[in-house]
Every structure is written in structure tokens, then in C-alpha cells.
Design a protein around this motif. Structure first.
Motif, PDB file in Angstrom:
ATOM      1  N   ALA A  13       3.841  16.938  -4.456  1.00  0.00           N
ATOM      2  CA  ALA A  13       4.771  15.896  -5.088  1.00  0.00           C
ATOM      3  C   ALA A  13       4.714  14.473  -5.050  1.00  0.00           C
ATOM      4  O   ALA A  13       4.888  13.772  -5.810  1.00  0.00           O
ATOM      5  CB  ALA A  13       6.123  16.365  -4.707  1.00  0.00           C
ATOM      6  N   LEU A  14       4.317  14.004  -3.714  1.00  0.00           N
ATOM      7  CA  LEU A  14       4.226  12.628  -3.245  1.00  0.00           C
ATOM      8  C   LEU A  14       2.958  12.262  -4.094  1.00  0.00           C
ATOM      9  O   LEU A  14       3.061  10.998  -4.619  1.00  0.00           O
ATOM     10  CB  LEU A  14       4.100  12.674  -1.829  1.00  0.00           C
ATOM     11  CG  LEU A  14       5.077  12.670  -1.055  1.00  0.00           C
ATOM     12  CD1 LEU A  14       4.713  12.573   0.423  1.00  0.00           C
ATOM     13  CD2 LEU A  14       6.227  11.466  -1.262  1.00  0.00           C
ATOM     14  N   ASP A  15       1.932  12.921  -4.156  1.00  0.00           N
ATOM     15  CA  ASP A  15       0.697  12.673  -4.851  1.00  0.00           C
ATOM     16  C   ASP A  15       1.059  12.418  -6.450  1.00  0.00           C
ATOM     17  O   ASP A  15       0.482  11.396  -6.858  1.00  0.00           O
ATOM     18  CB  ASP A  15      -0.352  13.447  -4.339  1.00  0.00           C
ATOM     19  CG  ASP A  15      -1.795  13.114  -5.269  1.00  0.00           C
ATOM     20  OD1 ASP A  15      -2.286  11.962  -4.993  1.00  0.00           O
ATOM     21  OD2 ASP A  15      -2.269  13.774  -6.175  1.00  0.00           O
ATOM     22  N   ARG A  62      10.585   7.578  -7.532  1.00  0.00           N
ATOM     23  CA  ARG A  62       9.537   6.569  -7.553  1.00  0.00           C
ATOM     24  C   ARG A  62       9.307   6.765  -5.912  1.00  0.00           C
ATOM     25  O   ARG A  62      10.106   7.179  -5.329  1.00  0.00           O
ATOM     26  CB  ARG A  62       9.640   5.356  -7.681  1.00  0.00           C
ATOM     27  CG  ARG A  62      10.184   4.894  -9.041  1.00  0.00           C
ATOM     28  CD  ARG A  62      10.334   3.333  -9.616  1.00  0.00           C
ATOM     29  NE  ARG A  62       9.346   2.523  -9.264  1.00  0.00           N
ATOM     30  CZ  ARG A  62       9.441   1.197  -9.447  1.00  0.00           C
ATOM     31  NH1 ARG A  62      10.554   0.941  -9.716  1.00  0.00           N
ATOM     32  NH2 ARG A  62       8.337   0.663  -9.032  1.00  0.00           N
ATOM     33  N   LEU A  63       8.224   6.273  -5.513  1.00  0.00           N
ATOM     34  CA  LEU A  63       7.912   6.246  -4.028  1.00  0.00           C
ATOM     35  C   LEU A  63       9.049   5.395  -3.116  1.00  0.00           C
ATOM     36  O   LEU A  63       9.410   4.495  -3.889  1.00  0.00           O
ATOM     37  CB  LEU A  63       6.405   5.689  -3.619  1.00  0.00           C
ATOM     38  CG  LEU A  63       5.289   6.584  -4.148  1.00  0.00           C
ATOM     39  CD1 LEU A  63       4.206   6.113  -3.653  1.00  0.00           C
ATOM     40  CD2 LEU A  63       5.401   8.043  -3.371  1.00  0.00           C
ATOM     41  N   ASN A 186      -5.923   2.515  -8.089  1.00  0.00           N
ATOM     42  CA  ASN A 186      -6.589   3.636  -7.483  1.00  0.00           C
ATOM     43  C   ASN A 186      -6.362   3.789  -6.155  1.00  0.00           C
ATOM     44  O   ASN A 186      -6.965   4.421  -5.665  1.00  0.00           O
ATOM     45  CB  ASN A 186      -8.201   3.448  -7.825  1.00  0.00           C
ATOM     46  CG  ASN A 186      -8.893   2.590  -7.049  1.00  0.00           C
ATOM     47  OD1 ASN A 186      -8.148   1.352  -6.841  1.00  0.00           O
ATOM     48  ND2 ASN A 186      -9.884   2.267  -7.301  1.00  0.00           N
ATOM     49  N   LEU A 187      -5.639   2.923  -5.586  1.00  0.00           N
ATOM     50  CA  LEU A 187      -5.014   2.800  -4.169  1.00  0.00           C
ATOM     51  C   LEU A 187      -4.311   4.003  -3.685  1.00  0.00           C
ATOM     52  O   LEU A 187      -3.737   4.615  -4.707  1.00  0.00           O
ATOM     53  CB  LEU A 187      -4.677   1.669  -3.445  1.00  0.00           C
ATOM     54  CG  LEU A 187      -5.506   0.586  -3.596  1.00  0.00           C
ATOM     55  CD1 LEU A 187      -4.729  -0.746  -2.832  1.00  0.00           C
ATOM     56  CD2 LEU A 187      -6.590   0.755  -2.374  1.00  0.00           C
ATOM     57  N   GLY A 188      -4.215   4.514  -2.412  1.00  0.00           N
ATOM     58  CA  GLY A 188      -3.499   5.602  -2.207  1.00  0.00           C
ATOM     59  C   GLY A 188      -1.849   5.305  -2.346  1.00  0.00           C
ATOM     60  O   GLY A 188      -1.570   4.080  -2.742  1.00  0.00           O
TER      61      GLY A 188
END
Length: 227
Positions: A13-15, A62-63, A186-188
């Protein structure tokens, strides 16, 4: 290999949430995870309780700032070099320097550095929180987002100038200048959070010098994170 299904779903889910910087609905997240919406709500509630995600005004998620905290533990090089850049910015502008991050409708301070040779300093502490649309830090973050019909004149000007300048919005007499930090997509997930860097002072701030110094620091942070 044996895995914990609930933990696996939470990490997935976080991803997924990280891939939607403007937010994703719980219904859409449930479809992406291929789980019942009730299960998805429990996953979301657990992640939200640990500040790993945050809800925005329309209910999307959102994060959250907790992801940045985990990211800072994983990136000691960024932490150390970022703090060094902040100290340099504080001393150059003779003002309190900071890095902030968006969390839902709030702006949260992640890192602070004080100038070394000034007597009067603004009390801006790590964890300080204020509305995203008030103060230079939050406005600079909003200016990094795509144009929207609801954008204020302050956001439009910050988007045009490359920095935001506010006076007295969070504290009487305080002048704030901040610039958004653009990060590669494209960063984590921990580094995809919207951030800004800036300075704040009560008086005597050379706004022209400070604006240039803040924007230069933002670009240096972008290169540091990309590297």
C-alpha cells in the motif's frame, strides 16, 4: 518463503500511495491491492496512526511525514550534508534556516539550523506545524504543484519567481522566504514527499540576498538527493 500477509499488504500500500503524489482514494487503493474496501480501510488506519500516510481535504491519501522520518534514518548522508547546507544558508542570510515537508493540509518542519553570530533568532523548531497555505514554506510547496484554478496570487507569484516571500503570516513581524525542492519521480517513497527550504527572521533580512541563497540551496539539495 513464509510472509506476513497483513504486513505485506501494508508495505505494498505504501509503495502504491508513493506513486500518487497528489493522492489516491481508498477505493482506488483497494482495487490496486485487490482487497475488500473494509480491509483497505484497516490498512489505511494503521498506516495513518503511524503518520506514514495522511489524508488530504477531499479524503484522498498521500505519504505522511512518518515516511520522511524513516527516510532520514535510511539516508544519513542526506541528513548530514543537508544539515551542513542549512547551516551555510543560516550563516549567509543571518536567519533561521529550515527544511519543511507537506503533510496533508499542513506544513511540518523537518530540519532547522540557526545562524552563529546573531543575538535575536526566530523560535522555529523541528516538528513545528502550520497550515500549508500560510507561510513561505507551505506556499513554496504549493507552487511546485501543477496550476490550479484555486491557486492564490501568492502561489502564482511563487511559481513565477521560484520562491515565496511572506511577512507576518505565522508570527507578527516575521519575514519568511522559501523555495520548493523538486525531486525525481523515480526516487523511493520516502524522498517523494513535497519539501521546501527557506529562512525566517524577525527583521533586518536582506530579502534579495536571502532569495538567491534559498534558491541556490534548493538546487544543491536537489543534486544531493538525486545523487
Amino acid at each position: 518463503m513464509s510472509t506476513l500477509q497483513t504486513l505485506d499488504r501494508g508495505l505494498r500500500a505504501l509503495d502504491i500511495i508513493a506513486q500518487f503524489p497528489t493522492g489516491i482514494s481508498v477505493a482506488d487503493l483497494a482495487r490496486e491491492l485487490d482487497v475488500h474496501r473494509a480491509i483497505c480501510y484497516r490498512i489505511v488506519s494503521t498506516l495513518e496512526a503511524h503518520s506514514l500516510i495522511a489524508r488530504i481535504e477531499d479524503g484522498r491519501i498521500r505519504l505522511g511525514v512518518g515516511a520522511a522520518v524513516l527516510g532520514s534514518c535510511f539516508e544519513p548522508q542526506l541528513n548530514r550534508d543537508g544539515q551542513s547546507l542549512l547551516h551555510s544558508l543560516a550563516n549567509t542570510t543571518r536567519a533561521t534556516a529550515f527544511i519543511s515537508v507537506a503533510q496533508g493540509q499542513d506544513c511540518v518542519v523537518l530540519m532547522v539550523a540557526e545562524p552563529e553570530d546573531t543575538l535575536i533568532r526566530v523560535g522555529y523548531r523541528t516538528g513545528t506545524r502550520h497550515p500549508l497555505d500560510k507561510g513561505a514554506a507551505g506556499i513554496a510547496i504549493l507552487a511546485m504543484r501543477p496550476d490550479a484554478a484555486s491557486d492564490s496570487e501568492e502561489i502564482k507569484r511563487a511559481r513565477k519567481d521560484g520562491y515565496s516571500l511572506t511577512v507576518g503570516q505565522l508570527e507578527h513581524g516575521a519575514i519568511g522566504i522559501a523555495s520548493g525542492i523538486a525531486l525525481p519521480e523515480n526516487l523511493g517513497s520516502a524522498t517523494n514527499l513535497e519539501r521546501s527550504v527557506g529562512v525566517v527572521a524577525i527583521d533586518g533580512l536582506d530579502t534579495e540576498l536571502a532569495a538567491q541563497a534559498v534558491m541556490t540551496t534548493a538546487r544543491e539539495l536537489e543534486r544531493l538527493i538525486s545523487a
